[in-house]
Design a protein around this motif. Structure first.
Motif, PDB file in Angstrom:
ATOM      1  N   ASN A  69       0.828  -1.215   0.000  1.00 33.82           N
ATOM      2  CA  ASN A  69       0.000   0.000   0.000  1.00 33.82           C
ATOM      3  C   ASN A  69       0.863   1.266   0.000  1.00 33.82           C
ATOM      4  OD1 ASN A  69      -2.413  -1.471   0.081  1.00 33.82           O
ATOM      5  ND2 ASN A  69      -2.321  -1.626   2.320  1.00 33.82           N
ATOM      6  N   PRO A  70       1.669   1.472  -1.020  1.00 32.20           N
ATOM      7  CA  PRO A  70       2.655   2.565  -0.991  1.00 32.20           C
ATOM      8  C   PRO A  70       2.045   3.946  -0.870  1.00 32.20           C
ATOM      9  CG  PRO A  70       2.456   1.656  -3.213  1.00 32.20           C
ATOM     10  CD  PRO A  70       1.709   0.732  -2.304  1.00 32.20           C
ATOM     11  N   ASN A  71       0.835   4.121  -1.312  1.00 35.66           N
ATOM     12  CA  ASN A  71       0.209   5.446  -1.259  1.00 35.66           C
ATOM     13  C   ASN A  71      -0.870   5.541  -0.191  1.00 35.66           C
ATOM     14  OD1 ASN A  71       1.727   6.406  -3.534  1.00 35.66           O
ATOM     15  ND2 ASN A  71       0.360   5.204  -4.850  1.00 35.66           N
ATOM     16  N   GLY A  72      -0.903   4.563   0.711  1.00 29.23           N
ATOM     17  CA  GLY A  72      -1.932   4.557   1.747  1.00 29.23           C
ATOM     18  C   GLY A  72      -1.346   4.315   3.118  1.00 29.23           C
ATOM     19  N   THR A  73      -2.199   3.878   3.998  1.00 29.75           N
ATOM     20  CA  THR A  73      -1.765   3.574   5.355  1.00 29.75           C
ATOM     21  C   THR A  73      -1.119   2.199   5.387  1.00 29.75           C
ATOM     22  OG1 THR A  73      -3.937   2.661   5.891  1.00 29.75           O
ATOM     23  CG2 THR A  73      -3.564   5.010   6.355  1.00 29.75           C
ATOM     24  N   PHE A  74      -0.440   1.924   6.497  1.00 30.10           N
ATOM     25  CA  PHE A  74       0.283   0.660   6.625  1.00 30.10           C
ATOM     26  C   PHE A  74      -0.133  -0.008   7.925  1.00 30.10           C
ATOM     27  CE2 PHE A  74       4.245  -1.451   8.273  1.00 30.10           C
ATOM     28  CZ  PHE A  74       4.222  -2.531   7.399  1.00 30.10           C
ATOM     29  N   ASP A  75      -0.787  -1.179   7.782  1.00 31.35           N
ATOM     30  CA  ASP A  75      -1.148  -2.004   8.931  1.00 31.35           C
ATOM     31  C   ASP A  75      -0.185  -3.177   8.965  1.00 31.35           C
ATOM     32  OD1 ASP A  75      -2.251  -3.913  10.681  1.00 31.35           O
ATOM     33  OD2 ASP A  75      -4.268  -3.126  10.378  1.00 31.35           O
ATOM     34  N   PHE A  76       0.732  -3.146   9.921  1.00 29.83           N
ATOM     35  CA  PHE A  76       1.796  -4.133   9.991  1.00 29.83           C
ATOM     36  C   PHE A  76       1.241  -5.563   9.984  1.00 29.83           C
ATOM     37  CE2 PHE A  76       4.433  -6.909  12.658  1.00 29.83           C
ATOM     38  CZ  PHE A  76       5.670  -6.803  12.049  1.00 29.83           C
TER      39      PHE A  76
END
Length: 844
Positions: free
Chosen positions: A538-545
């Motif tokens: 998700n390079p342009n969004g949020t990141f949920d580990f």
């Protein structure tokens, strides 16, 4: 010039395998290594093309063994080092490792020198025949940290010592140090202290305080640069704060250079099968509150007999070593003719947070270092730089009576080593502020009133980059800091007019991806057509580990990868391919075969992505050399297979171009920057009005030098997170401070700058202004970014004709605020033949 600290190195536990997924607060599982960290910082530093590099401690983790130094420093910075390799590393005891003679040309760890006897190639010039400084001058300077004393203070390291960090016997290591740790570091990076002739003509700039590689007296020196040897532009004083730290009871101590084996059990063949390793001297951190290195060992503070110069019992055979270091520093600073003077040491003078009222360890504000610097004459030095804490901070004192207003105290312990969580404080908050809800590690019922031993100097946090972590050290909760997190270094810009220290963050990327993309150093067909964003979830969004990161597990036996298992598929990959793509020949880095070409001998897998998720991982080549990764994960030197590992020791690989997101579970899309300038000043005096008529006098104190004013006016961006108002703003002009003007030794006016200026009414402006003498007491407090230094000298006023009634009203209003034009406060300026006497209002 560039400054780094806590570089760490790519083989902190023997292995170069670096996928430590979800690490927190020092629990670096499973392998304790992070090669791309120091590589990222070195890439940043090399891009600056600095003349000198200063590495302030913790050069190689965990114990600075001779077998880890070249991989940790020579690999990245040998183009600054001369002689490289150190001639001492071509002699005993460095010609054998664990009883085995070193092998010429060996590139697979363990080694004392990569490709013995050549060392690593030049890191920035592929055409250079060998590594080393091209001009055959040394440009790499080191101070010692706790890990450089690692063996003496009882640290352990898989692959290097027969005991782990906790002292448990873990089997025979493959890469033991060839000499005690302190000797290894001194011989590798500081051979010029033993033989100053190695510095050539620059040996006259070297001032050696102590060179004792037993660790009892410490290793400290100063080195000057620029100008001439008798009148240099800048001088660095590289202290040995770890020696003081040991004196203060902060560390265990082993005079023999390593722990002592007890409860040993041997098999029939005489092989050690179990035992415990213990330290000769235990630590006592509370002793640090009362240790004072400015006192002889047999002396106490008359105002407080509890405060003593005596080192903690058993930690040295030279009890006056701390006092000797202080005396040397005091004498050397007084004798220095340098325009700028910077003190460096590994440990912090100020660091954010306190753990209730007990001094817990040496990562906090250290009382003994505060005493050391406070005892120096006012104005002895300009800046203090340290590492140790694995984050970035800058602190300024806000109250008189401390070490010195306008001295930046910079912590930069994030130049490659695994990051740590830190106290999250807003800018302008005292670093003595305790954490909310209790202590980090200490028993909150213990009350030793640490604050009464620390300086009442109002130390404010004014620069910060670091992870937010739970107060529970066993928690696995991480979040972004108030102002971001990351790895970085400090760049120095130095002229006669200013000293600028600027911190920059280095982006941390996975070289297993970056090296093989189109345009990388070793592009591969399997990566063709992909971009870096394809490898970011998700390079342009949020990141949920927990949801977005693709992870697979390795099964390893005898150094060969035998099987792979997909753990999670993640989301948002391969965007340019519509989420569907097969990557063939992904290299699993970390096999120790060759750090210069880390793709050699690696295991390889094919990765299949469907709808943006990793759907399948196929092992195509088992590779070689992963036995050290198994040992590190198992925390044993004799481990051979992942079959014996527990679930939390599993060796995992995660897919993300942004490697920091793998390790710290947090997305950070910005790069932090911070800076502090210490600027010499000059007076800017202006007459507003028509010569020979009534008018106004304006006094301003500006940064001296066109380059300095250009930096402050156009080039420097605000510190990340600054509001741009109040103390979080900056200008080319001092905003406060007191000044006085005189002519021919006759006082004219004195006043206080307000918002950068002082105005006074003049009964009659001169027709041809003559030079005035000024004195300014400086402005170290108004801006968190600039310290305008005190100055005095001559300045010729300039004329600025008043063009309108509006301007005249403005200047009159300003003069009424700054100095009401009443005759009772007037001072007479004696004129000459062409300068009529004039009256200016004077501040009281």
């Amino acid at each position: 010039m560039a400054m780094i600290s806590d570089t760490g190195g790519p083989i902190a536990s023997g292995t170069s395998f670096y996928y430590n997924i979800g690490s927190l607060n020092g629990s670096f599982k499973p392998t304790n290594s992070l090669g791309p960290g120091p590589q990222a910082v070195s890439t940043l530093v090399q891009s600056w093309k600095p003349s000198e590099v200063f590495a302030i401690g913790d050069i190689a983790y965990n114990v600075a063994a001779s077998t880890t130094l070249d991989a940790s420093i020579g690999q990245y910075y040998n183009n600054f080092i001369h002689p490289y390799p150190s001639p001492l590393y071509s002699k005993a005891p460095y010609l054998s490792i664990g009883g085995n003679t070193v092998t010429q040309g060996q590139r697979q760890w363990p080694y004392n020198l990569y490709n013995f006897p050549q060392g690593f190639p030049n890191p920035i010039d592929a055409n250079a025949a060998t590594g080393g400084s091209p001009d055959q001058r040394n440009h790499f300077w080191t101070a010692l940290g706790n890990h450089d004393y690692g063996m003496e203070i009882g640290y352990g390291q898989i692959g290097v010592t027969p005991y782990n960090f906790n002292g448990a016997f873990v089997g025979k290591p493959v890469g033991p140090t060839s000499a005690t740790t302190l000797q290894s570091t001194v011989d590798y990076l500081l051979p010029f202290l033993k033989n100053p002739e190695l510095l050539g003509d620059n040996r006259s700039r070297l001032n050696i305080g102590s060179i004792d590689d037993t660790g009892n007296r410490g290793v400290y020196y100063s080195m000057s640069f620029g100008g001439t040897s008798s009148a240099p532009l800048i001088e660095f004083f590289l202290l040995d704060s770890e020696r003081l730290n040991v004196n203060a009871g902060m560390e265990k101590w082993n005079p023999s250079g390593s722990k002592t084996l007890v409860d040993a059990v041997y098999d029939a063949d005489g092989n050690l099968v179990s035992g415990r390793y213990v330290n000769a001297i235990k630590d006592n951190a509370i002793y640090s509150l009362t240790y004072d290195p400015t006192l002889p060992a047999n002396a106490t503070d008359p105002a407080n007999p509890l405060i003593s110069g005596k080192p903690y019992a058993g930690t040295t055979n030279a009890p006056d070593n701390g006092y000797d270091q202080y005396q040397w520093l005091d004498r050397s600073l007084a004798a220095s003719k340098a325009q700028w003077k910077v003190i460096t040491a590994h440990h912090p003078v100020y660091a954010s947070g306190r753990w209730e009222d007990e001094q817990p360890d040496d990562h906090m504000s250290n009382a003994y270092l505060q005493r050391l610097l406070k005892a120096l004459p006012a104005g002895s030095f300009d800046a203090y730089y340290n590492g140790h804490d694995h984050f970035y901070e800058r602190v300024l004192e806000s109250k008189p009576g401390g070490i010195g207003l306008g001295i930046p105290f910079i912590t930069n312990g994030n130049s490659g080593r695994n990051l740590e969580a830190k106290m999250q404080l807003p800018y302008g908050t005292s670093v003595y502020t305790p954490p909310p809800g209790g202590s980090f590690h200490q028993d909150p019922n213990k009350k030793n009133d640490a604050l009464e031993y620390l300086l009442d100097s109002g130390p404010l946090l004014v620069g910060a980059s670091g992870l937010r972590g739970s107060l529970d050290e066993n928690s696995k909760t991480l979040a972004n800091g108030l102002y971001g997190y990351g790895f970085g270094a400090v760049k120095l810009n130095i002229t006669d007019d200013h000293l600028l220290l600027a911190y920059e963050e280095a982006p941390l990327i996975d070289s297993a991806i970056a090296n093989h993309l189109p345009g990388g150093i070793a592009p591969e067909a399997g990566f063709a057509g992909t971009t870096k964003n394809d490898w970011i979830p998700n390079p342009n969004g949020t990141f949920d580990f927990n949801k977005d990161l693709a992870i697979f597990k390795l099964s390893i036996t005898n150094g060969i990868v035998t099987h792979v298992d997909k753990i999670t598929g993640g989301a948002g990959y391969m965007g340019s391919k519509g989420g569907n793509h097969v990557v063939r020949g992904f290299n699993i880095y970390g096999n120790n075969v060759d750090l210069v070409q880390p793709w050699l001998g690696t295991a390889q897998v094919d990765l299949t992505f469907e709808r943006g998720s990793l759907s399948k991982v196929d092992l195509t080549d088992g590779g070689q050399g992963y036995e050290l990764a198994v040992q590190s994960a198992a925390d044993r030197n004799d481990a051979t297979t992942t079959d014996t590992l527990t679930a939390d020791q599993a060796i995992l690989v995660a897919i993300n171009y942004n490697l920091d997101e793998i390790q710290y579970q947090v997305r950070d899309n910005s790069l932090y920057n911070d800076w502090y300038m210490i600027a010499n000043t000059d007076a800017a005096i202006t007459y507003h009005g028509i010569p020979g008529n009534p008018g106004f006098l304006q006094v301003q104190m500006q940064a001296r030098g066109a380059e300095t004013r250009q930096l402050l006016g156009d080039s420097l961006a605000p510190t990340t997170g600054y509001s741009g108002t109040g103390a979080q703003a900056f200008s080319t002009m001092a905003q406060g401070g007191n000044f006085s003007l005189s002519s021919n030794q006759t006082p004219i006016v004195s006043g206080t700058l307000r918002n950068g200026s002082w105005f006074g009414y003049v009964n009659q402006l001169p027709t041809s202004p003559e030079s005035l003498q000024f004195s300014f007491n400086g402005d170290p407090l108004t801006s968190y970014n600039v310290n305008f230094k005190p100055s005095s000298g001559a300045s010729t006023p300039t004329f600025d004709p008043v063009r309108s009634r509006g301007e005249q009203s403005y200047y009159r209003a300003q003069s009424l605020l700054d100095a009401p034009p009443t005759n009772s406060f007037a001072a007479l300026l004696g004129g000459s033949d062409n300068v009529a006497p004039l009256l200016v209002a004077s501040n009281v």
